[in-house]
Design a protein around this motif. Structure first.
Motif, mmCIF file in Angstrom:
data_model
loop_
_atom_site.group_PDB
_atom_site.id
_atom_site.type_symbol
_atom_site.label_atom_id
_atom_site.label_comp_id
_atom_site.label_asym_id
_atom_site.label_seq_id
_atom_site.Cartn_x
_atom_site.Cartn_y
_atom_site.Cartn_z
ATOM 1 N N GLY A 7 -21.103 -1.988 11.011
ATOM 2 C CA GLY A 7 -21.025 -2.224 9.581
ATOM 3 C C GLY A 7 -19.760 -1.759 8.904
ATOM 4 O O GLY A 7 -19.706 -1.742 7.681
ATOM 5 N N VAL A 8 -18.738 -1.388 9.661
ATOM 6 C CA VAL A 8 -17.480 -0.979 9.041
ATOM 7 C C VAL A 8 -16.481 -2.116 9.187
ATOM 8 O O VAL A 8 -16.011 -2.401 10.282
ATOM 9 N N GLY A 9 -16.196 -2.782 8.064
ATOM 10 C CA GLY A 9 -15.256 -3.885 8.084
ATOM 11 C C GLY A 9 -13.822 -3.414 7.961
ATOM 12 O O GLY A 9 -13.521 -2.226 8.071
ATOM 13 N N GLU A 10 -12.934 -4.361 7.730
ATOM 14 C CA GLU A 10 -11.515 -4.051 7.604
ATOM 15 C C GLU A 10 -11.086 -4.146 6.144
ATOM 16 O O GLU A 10 -11.635 -4.929 5.369
ATOM 17 N N PRO A 11 -10.100 -3.345 5.740
ATOM 18 C CA PRO A 11 -9.573 -3.450 4.368
ATOM 19 C C PRO A 11 -9.001 -4.842 4.106
ATOM 20 O O PRO A 11 -8.493 -5.506 5.017
ATOM 21 N N ARG A 12 -9.090 -5.275 2.851
ATOM 22 C CA ARG A 12 -8.524 -6.544 2.412
ATOM 23 C C ARG A 12 -7.422 -6.264 1.393
ATOM 24 O O ARG A 12 -7.502 -5.309 0.631
ATOM 25 N N PHE A 13 -6.423 -7.135 1.370
ATOM 26 C CA PHE A 13 -5.272 -6.926 0.493
ATOM 27 C C PHE A 13 -5.146 -8.082 -0.484
ATOM 28 O O PHE A 13 -5.254 -9.247 -0.095
ATOM 29 N N MET A 66 -7.287 3.613 8.314
ATOM 30 C CA MET A 66 -7.657 2.206 8.432
ATOM 31 C C MET A 66 -6.581 1.302 7.851
ATOM 32 O O MET A 66 -6.675 0.073 7.952
ATOM 33 N N LEU A 67 -5.570 1.890 7.206
ATOM 34 C CA LEU A 67 -4.543 1.127 6.516
ATOM 35 C C LEU A 67 -3.212 1.229 7.247
ATOM 36 O O LEU A 67 -2.944 2.221 7.933
ATOM 37 N N PRO A 68 -2.353 0.221 7.112
ATOM 38 C CA PRO A 68 -1.024 0.305 7.718
ATOM 39 C C PRO A 68 -0.269 1.518 7.174
ATOM 40 O O PRO A 68 -0.439 1.893 6.004
ATOM 41 N N GLU A 69 0.572 2.104 8.003
ATOM 42 C CA GLU A 69 1.248 3.336 7.615
ATOM 43 C C GLU A 69 2.209 3.126 6.451
ATOM 44 O O GLU A 69 2.273 3.922 5.525
ATOM 45 N N ASP A 70 2.974 2.039 6.491
ATOM 46 C CA ASP A 70 3.916 1.769 5.410
ATOM 47 C C ASP A 70 4.068 0.269 5.261
ATOM 48 O O ASP A 70 4.579 -0.412 6.144
ATOM 49 N N ILE A 71 3.614 -0.256 4.127
ATOM 50 C CA ILE A 71 3.678 -1.701 3.904
ATOM 51 C C ILE A 71 4.620 -2.044 2.757
ATOM 52 O O ILE A 71 4.589 -3.150 2.226
ATOM 53 N N ARG A 72 5.478 -1.106 2.387
ATOM 54 C CA ARG A 72 6.351 -1.356 1.250
ATOM 55 C C ARG A 72 7.742 -1.790 1.693
ATOM 56 O O ARG A 72 8.305 -1.211 2.632
ATOM 57 N N PRO A 73 8.307 -2.793 1.029
ATOM 58 C CA PRO A 73 9.719 -3.087 1.246
ATOM 59 C C PRO A 73 10.549 -1.940 0.676
ATOM 60 O O PRO A 73 9.998 -0.991 0.105
ATOM 61 N N ARG A 74 11.838 -1.995 0.809
ATOM 62 C CA ARG A 74 12.690 -0.899 0.369
ATOM 63 C C ARG A 74 13.771 -1.427 -0.591
ATOM 64 O O ARG A 74 14.404 -2.451 -0.314
ATOM 65 N N LEU A 75 13.955 -0.719 -1.690
ATOM 66 C CA LEU A 75 14.995 -1.054 -2.653
ATOM 67 C C LEU A 75 16.144 -0.065 -2.465
ATOM 68 O O LEU A 75 15.945 1.153 -2.556
ATOM 69 N N CYS A 76 17.342 -0.585 -2.194
ATOM 70 C CA CYS A 76 18.491 0.262 -1.871
ATOM 71 C C CYS A 76 19.684 -0.118 -2.755
ATOM 72 O O CYS A 76 19.950 -1.303 -2.978
ATOM 73 N N VAL A 102 25.954 -2.898 -5.108
ATOM 74 C CA VAL A 102 25.004 -3.976 -4.863
ATOM 75 C C VAL A 102 23.618 -3.377 -4.638
ATOM 76 O O VAL A 102 23.476 -2.295 -4.050
ATOM 77 N N THR A 103 22.596 -4.062 -5.150
ATOM 78 C CA THR A 103 21.219 -3.618 -4.977
ATOM 79 C C THR A 103 20.494 -4.603 -4.067
ATOM 80 O O THR A 103 20.484 -5.811 -4.333
ATOM 81 N N LEU A 104 19.900 -4.086 -2.998
ATOM 82 C CA LEU A 104 19.251 -4.916 -1.985
ATOM 83 C C LEU A 104 17.761 -4.609 -1.920
ATOM 84 O O LEU A 104 17.360 -3.443 -1.896
ATOM 85 N N LEU A 105 16.944 -5.650 -1.887
ATOM 86 C CA LEU A 105 15.531 -5.505 -1.530
ATOM 87 C C LEU A 105 15.400 -5.983 -0.095
ATOM 88 O O LEU A 105 15.687 -7.141 0.212
ATOM 89 N N VAL A 106 14.993 -5.074 0.793
ATOM 90 C CA VAL A 106 14.931 -5.389 2.218
ATOM 91 C C VAL A 106 13.563 -5.022 2.776
ATOM 92 O O VAL A 106 12.825 -4.217 2.194
ATOM 93 N N ALA A 107 13.235 -5.621 3.909
ATOM 94 C CA ALA A 107 11.964 -5.329 4.578
ATOM 95 C C ALA A 107 12.186 -5.316 6.079
ATOM 96 O O ALA A 107 12.923 -6.149 6.617
ATOM 97 N N SER A 108 11.527 -4.375 6.744
ATOM 98 C CA SER A 108 11.565 -4.353 8.200
ATOM 99 C C SER A 108 10.785 -5.549 8.735
ATOM 100 O O SER A 108 10.041 -6.214 8.007
ATOM 101 N N SER A 109 10.933 -5.819 10.012
ATOM 102 C CA SER A 109 10.201 -6.943 10.614
ATOM 103 C C SER A 109 8.696 -6.747 10.484
ATOM 104 O O SER A 109 7.953 -7.698 10.228
ATOM 105 N N ALA A 110 8.228 -5.498 10.643
ATOM 106 C CA ALA A 110 6.787 -5.225 10.548
ATOM 107 C C ALA A 110 6.268 -5.465 9.134
ATOM 108 O O ALA A 110 5.192 -6.044 8.947
ATOM 109 N N VAL A 111 7.023 -5.023 8.136
ATOM 110 C CA VAL A 111 6.611 -5.227 6.743
ATOM 111 C C VAL A 111 6.649 -6.713 6.391
ATOM 112 O O VAL A 111 5.721 -7.248 5.762
ATOM 113 N N GLU A 112 7.710 -7.404 6.807
ATOM 114 C CA GLU A 112 7.818 -8.837 6.529
ATOM 115 C C GLU A 112 6.653 -9.594 7.148
ATOM 116 O O GLU A 112 6.063 -10.482 6.524
#
Length: 445
Positions: A65-71, A167-177, A248-258
């Motif tokens: 009875g333990v499902g997975e988180p939804r986003f 139960m959640l991914p460790e880091d799902i945020r893109p990065r602003l640099c 310059v300001t970049l919004l980037v994401a790792s392959s895992a986040v993307e």
């Protein structure tokens, strides 16, 4: 959906269960941007097994009875709400999703009554105080990423003693640099598959400007100076970089986040970003009034955005304002944990005077103010308040009890309009007659 925080009544030990919406949710509504993996149908043949090699059956060793988180990525217009209430209920654990508005943003995306809120914009919130979670959602403006778990799974996981954060991914945020060019350049190069647009991977020079700004090697470029690069060719991107000058300001994401966002059909935006590596920070100032007052002037003046804001000037040397870290030219974002969005000069002064001998301000310096305006985001959206568990002080909502007490704040002439600088609304507190018996906290979004 009046955007008010109310204190209501629950019967002892009973978890409120409102009548579910009569809308047919058996099929995903149009525009669903939640976890699409949860709505894909697979045909099962007992002789050959599951026809999707990526889907496997495993034994549930932690209990049934333990499902997975939804986003869900909720996006609304400035004139509408997200269409749900967040409750803290007697007899129920967690932050409970309730009163989902029929046809509203939350209902269209697939949020369900009784879901428990686990994450807001990648931040785990199950352990947080209700008001802190409310503030995080309000500070998100017109877009917020929520991670939820259905009520039954949440209760089962709690009963089994599971760590919900695991139960959640460790880091799902893109990065602003924010990268500043040196004599060698920006310190990164861009590669793009021949003949394609909008797919750019960055190679980062070790110890170069981009590396020092936090740009991860091999990441994917999503936005440049606040604009999406989805439609750019390599030539157009190169031209834009040359036109950026020395910064310059970049919004980037790792392959895992993307991959995380792509598999769920979610759009990655700067509003969801990790901004911890930016040089521009919202600062929290806690002032305790001295015999000579706080020692600053609050003045309404024009902002770089073209609007009007509340600014801090004439900071007296040696008085509480200077000792707390106030700098001339700082703009006030919030007073005592509440955004001053929509407040004029007199209303802001009233908020500062609401406590007899102390005040907590969130401020940003001119350079940071200009930066966040340039990328179209509120600096409040990225303020990381302190966790009470760590012993740090977190701004709280001001008490409405008693009359405002005077304090030594000089009032400068009032400008023609007030500047709307964040997406959060002021929260009104309503107290029921039976509050002393039982309470329920709820907030409409």
């Amino acid at each position: 959906m009046d955007g008010r925080l109310s204190l209501g009544v629950l019967e002892r030990g009973v978890c409120s269960q409102p009548t579910p919406s009569c809308a047919d949710l058996s099929s995903p509504p149009a525009g669903l941007e939640g976890d699409k993996m949860s709505i894909i149908k697979f045909e099962f043949n007992p002789k050959v097994g599951i026809d999707n090699p990526a889907l496997t059956l495993t034994e549930d060793t932690d209990g049934e009875g333990v499902g997975e988180p939804r986003f869900y990525l909720l996006t609304k217009e400035s004139t509408e709400t997200f269409g749900f209430c967040l409750h803290e209920e007697l007899g129920c654990q967690g932050h409970v999703i309730r009163q989902i508005e029929l046809g509203g943003v939350a209902q269209r995306r697939g949020l369900q009554d009784g879901d428990r809120l686990l994450q807001v914009n990648g931040h785990f919130v199950d352990h947080m105080d209700h008001l802190r979670v409310v503030q995080k959602i309000k500070a998100s403006g017109n877009q917020v990423l929520l991670a939820v778990l259905d009520g039954d799974s949440y209760e089962s996981a709690k009963a089994l003693g599971r760590d919900l954060s695991q139960m959640l991914p460790e880091d799902i945020r893109p990065r602003l640099c924010h990268v500043t060019r040196d004599k060698s350049g920006f310190g990164f190069s861009v590669s793009c598959p021949e003949g394609t647009k909008g797919t750019f991977q960055l190679s980062v020079l070790q110890d170069g400007p981009a590396d020092r700004a936090g740009v991860p090697p091999g990441c994917w470029l999503l936005e440049l100076n606040g604009d999406s690069v989805k439609s750019y060719s390599h030539t157009q991107l190169t031209r834009k970089l040359k036109q950026s000058g020395n910064k310059v300001t970049l919004l980037v994401a790792s392959s895992a986040v993307e991959e995380f966002y792509r598999l769920r059909g979610l759009r990655v935006t700067a509003a969801l970003a990790d901004t911890s590596r930016l040089p521009f920070k919202v600062r929290e100032l806690h002032l305790v009034k001295g015999p000579a007052g706080y020692g600053f002037l609050l003045k309404e003046d024009d902002c770089s955005s073209g609007g009007v804001g509340q600014f801090l000037w004439d900071v007296d040397v040696g008085l509480p304002a200077e000792q707390a870290g106030m700098r001339e030219g700082d703009r006030v974002l919030a007073v005592n944990g509440e955004s001053i969005e929509g407040l004029d000069h007199e209303q802001t002064v009233h908020r500062i005077r609401a406590r007899e001998d102390q005040v907590t301000l969130l401020v940003i310096d001119p350079a940071g103010d200009e930066f966040y305006h340039s990328i179209g985001l509120s600096p409040l959206q990225f303020f990381e308040d302190s966790d009470p568990a760590s012993g740090s002080c977190t701004p709280s909502l001001p008490s409405r009890s008693g009359s405002p007490a005077p304090c030594d704040v000089e009032v400068a002439p009032k400008g023609p309009v007030s500047w709307l600088m964040a997406a959060a609304n002021s929260i009104e507190i309503i107290q029921s007659q039976r509050q002393e018996e039982h309470t329920k906290l709820c907030q409409a979004f």
